[in-house]
Motif scaffolding. Structure first.
Motif, mmCIF file in Angstrom:
data_model
loop_
_atom_site.group_PDB
_atom_site.id
_atom_site.type_symbol
_atom_site.label_atom_id
_atom_site.label_comp_id
_atom_site.label_asym_id
_atom_site.label_seq_id
_atom_site.Cartn_x
_atom_site.Cartn_y
_atom_site.Cartn_z
ATOM 1 N N ARG A 294 0.843 -1.214 0.000
ATOM 2 C CA ARG A 294 0.000 0.000 0.000
ATOM 3 C C ARG A 294 0.868 1.249 0.000
ATOM 4 O O ARG A 294 0.536 2.247 -0.622
ATOM 5 C CB ARG A 294 -0.931 0.014 1.227
ATOM 6 N N ALA A 295 2.031 1.173 0.668
ATOM 7 C CA ALA A 295 2.922 2.345 0.748
ATOM 8 C C ALA A 295 3.863 2.432 -0.458
ATOM 9 O O ALA A 295 4.720 3.312 -0.524
ATOM 10 C CB ALA A 295 3.731 2.280 2.037
ATOM 11 N N GLY A 296 3.734 1.496 -1.382
ATOM 12 C CA GLY A 296 4.580 1.528 -2.602
ATOM 13 C C GLY A 296 5.989 1.001 -2.370
ATOM 14 O O GLY A 296 6.889 1.256 -3.164
ATOM 15 N N VAL A 297 6.194 0.241 -1.253
ATOM 16 C CA VAL A 297 7.538 -0.315 -0.992
ATOM 17 C C VAL A 297 7.755 -1.529 -1.904
ATOM 18 O O VAL A 297 6.903 -2.414 -1.983
ATOM 19 C CB VAL A 297 7.679 -0.739 0.493
ATOM 20 N N GLU A 298 8.897 -1.560 -2.573
ATOM 21 C CA GLU A 298 9.209 -2.667 -3.485
ATOM 22 C C GLU A 298 10.216 -3.607 -2.828
ATOM 23 O O GLU A 298 11.029 -3.196 -1.997
ATOM 24 C CB GLU A 298 9.810 -2.124 -4.776
ATOM 25 N N ILE A 299 10.210 -4.852 -3.268
ATOM 26 C CA ILE A 299 11.122 -5.852 -2.696
ATOM 27 C C ILE A 299 12.584 -5.450 -2.917
ATOM 28 O O ILE A 299 13.452 -5.693 -2.082
ATOM 29 C CB ILE A 299 10.816 -7.263 -3.282
ATOM 30 N N GLU A 300 12.863 -4.765 -4.024
ATOM 31 C CA GLU A 300 14.262 -4.391 -4.325
ATOM 32 C C GLU A 300 14.824 -3.435 -3.277
ATOM 33 O O GLU A 300 16.025 -3.432 -3.010
ATOM 34 C CB GLU A 300 14.379 -3.773 -5.725
ATOM 35 N N GLU A 301 13.955 -2.608 -2.678
ATOM 36 C CA GLU A 301 14.440 -1.693 -1.638
ATOM 37 C C GLU A 301 14.991 -2.513 -0.463
ATOM 38 O O GLU A 301 16.044 -2.203 0.101
ATOM 39 C CB GLU A 301 13.284 -0.795 -1.178
ATOM 40 N N LYS A 302 14.293 -3.611 -0.142
ATOM 41 C CA LYS A 302 14.723 -4.462 0.978
ATOM 42 C C LYS A 302 15.980 -5.261 0.611
ATOM 43 O O LYS A 302 16.869 -5.440 1.434
ATOM 44 C CB LYS A 302 13.586 -5.407 1.381
ATOM 45 N N ILE A 303 16.038 -5.720 -0.631
ATOM 46 C CA ILE A 303 17.232 -6.487 -1.052
ATOM 47 C C ILE A 303 18.465 -5.580 -0.984
ATOM 48 O O ILE A 303 19.515 -5.947 -0.446
ATOM 49 C CB ILE A 303 17.079 -7.027 -2.505
ATOM 50 N N VAL A 304 18.324 -4.356 -1.526
ATOM 51 C CA VAL A 304 19.473 -3.446 -1.579
ATOM 52 C C VAL A 304 19.903 -3.035 -0.173
ATOM 53 O O VAL A 304 21.100 -2.961 0.128
ATOM 54 C CB VAL A 304 19.139 -2.223 -2.474
ATOM 55 N N SER A 305 18.923 -2.801 0.711
ATOM 56 C CA SER A 305 19.267 -2.424 2.082
ATOM 57 C C SER A 305 20.046 -3.564 2.763
ATOM 58 O O SER A 305 21.092 -3.342 3.398
ATOM 59 C CB SER A 305 17.964 -2.102 2.812
#
Ligand code: PMT
Length: 319
Positions: A294-305
């Motif tokens: 809903r907040a527009g968070v993508e899985i790639e943001e978590k992978i990169v972090s």
């Protein structure tokens, strides 16, 4: 008694040299990548090489037909944005016309529907309809800032041969920056190809009846990359399966075989919402929750972090 001598089986690097012609632009790209890496590490940045998109394998020398795969390049393009947000300089080794950082956000939009015209003739003004391109002003601002700081170096490939030689050139170009380099190998590279010497020159005739083709295995480039081309770098491979029950075992097997730092394991149908980052000692499951979506968070943001933190620890260990 003298033993019978058998020829040693050729290495992946040997096969690359023997079986895949070097594209003419590889030397120029190598020089650009080396200059880019030096400039950004001198300014205190880490550098990530992202591979992205599928490869095209020709069936004829004068190519009419080729084998392709499903990869859109979205994983690589969105990851590039998050690495840039995290302070990395990015070399984006991508398939020609696959998704690209920032423009990927509007890949489904017909540009003509996003433009409006006021006035007529020579004095007309063209403006953008932000309902069709949501947040385009802020995305454009980020894109311009990255471009002005020369933080993103795009390098294109189309064929398998171009991909393999450009990956080698990139690895050699980044070897001088040692552990400050990360390799993020998200491309879906063909495992099979037809050698040039075995390929028909002209279009295969359908009048000859059903087609049977025999393809050779493509040498796995992870092996020379980790051992010889960039032995000090932080290397991440990806593993895609369609059967979830074999995914983690395959990821661990890849780590055992190539001795690199991590594997991002994903399943075709769920790859946008779930991955496991597997290292020799750890396994992190990353998922996009309903709230994230809903907040527009993508899985790639978590992978990169996850991976940029691991890269920081890796650099600290290397001294
Ligand atoms: O592009 P998208 O549609 O967003 O999809 C993203 C993705 C699913 C393609 C991506 O997340 C992914 O999983 N990519 C790797 C696909 C895969 O399973 O590759 P592989 O098992 O054939 O290769 C394993 C690793 O070795 C990969 O990191 C690959 O880049 C590397 N490789 C592969 C072949 C080869 N000759 N040399 C290599 O080094």
């Amino acid at each position: 008694m003298a033993g019978v001598e058998t020829p040693a089986s050729p290495t992946a690097e040997g096969r690359l040299t023997e079986e895949f012609a070097v594209p003419s632009h590889v030397e120029a790209e190598r020089a650009l990548m080396a200059e880019f890496a030096e400039r950004h590490t001198s300014a205190g940045r880490r550098v990530v090489l992202i591979t992205s998109g599928g490869t095209k394998v020709p069936l004829e020398s004068r190519t009419v037909r080729f084998l392709d795969n499903f990869s859109s390049g979205r994983r690589g393009a969105s990851s590039a944005e998050y690495f840039l947000d995290s302070g990395y300089a990015v070399i984006f080794l991508h398939r020609h016309r696959s998704l690209y950082p920032y423009t990927r956000l509007y890949s489904g939009v017909n540009l003509m529907d996003a433009l409006q015209m006021e006035g007529d003739g020579g004095s007309s003004q063209v403006t953008v309809d932000q309902r069709v391109l949501p947040n385009v002003a802020s995305v454009l601002k980020r894109y311009r800032a990255v471009k002005e700081a020369r933080l993103l170096l795009p390098v294109e490939f189309s064929t398998l041969s171009e991909y393999l030689h450009l990956l080698k050139a990139a690895a050699q170009a980044l070897s001088s920056i040692g552990p400050k380099a990360m390799f993020y190998l998200a491309a879906a590279v063909s495992d099979f190809y037809i050698p040039a010497s075995e390929m028909p020159e002209h279009k295969i005739q359908s009048s000859n009846g059903p087609l049977q083709i025999s393809m050779k295995m493509v040498p796995k480039m992870l092996s020379p990359l980790v051992k010889d081309w960039a032995p000090q770098a932080f290397v991440i491979s990806f593993k895609l399966e369609t059967d979830p029950s074999i995914l983690l075992e395959r990821a661990r097997r890849a780590l055992d075989t190539y001795r690199h730092q991590a594997v991002v394991a994903n399943v075709l149908d769920t790859r946008r919402g779930y991955v496991a980052v597997v290292t020799r000692d750890t396994q992190a499951e990353l998922a996009v929750t309903e709230e994230d979506a809903r907040a527009g968070v993508e899985i790639e943001e978590k992978i990169v972090s996850n991976l940029s933190a691991a890269h920081g620890s890796f650099m600290a260990q290397q001294g």
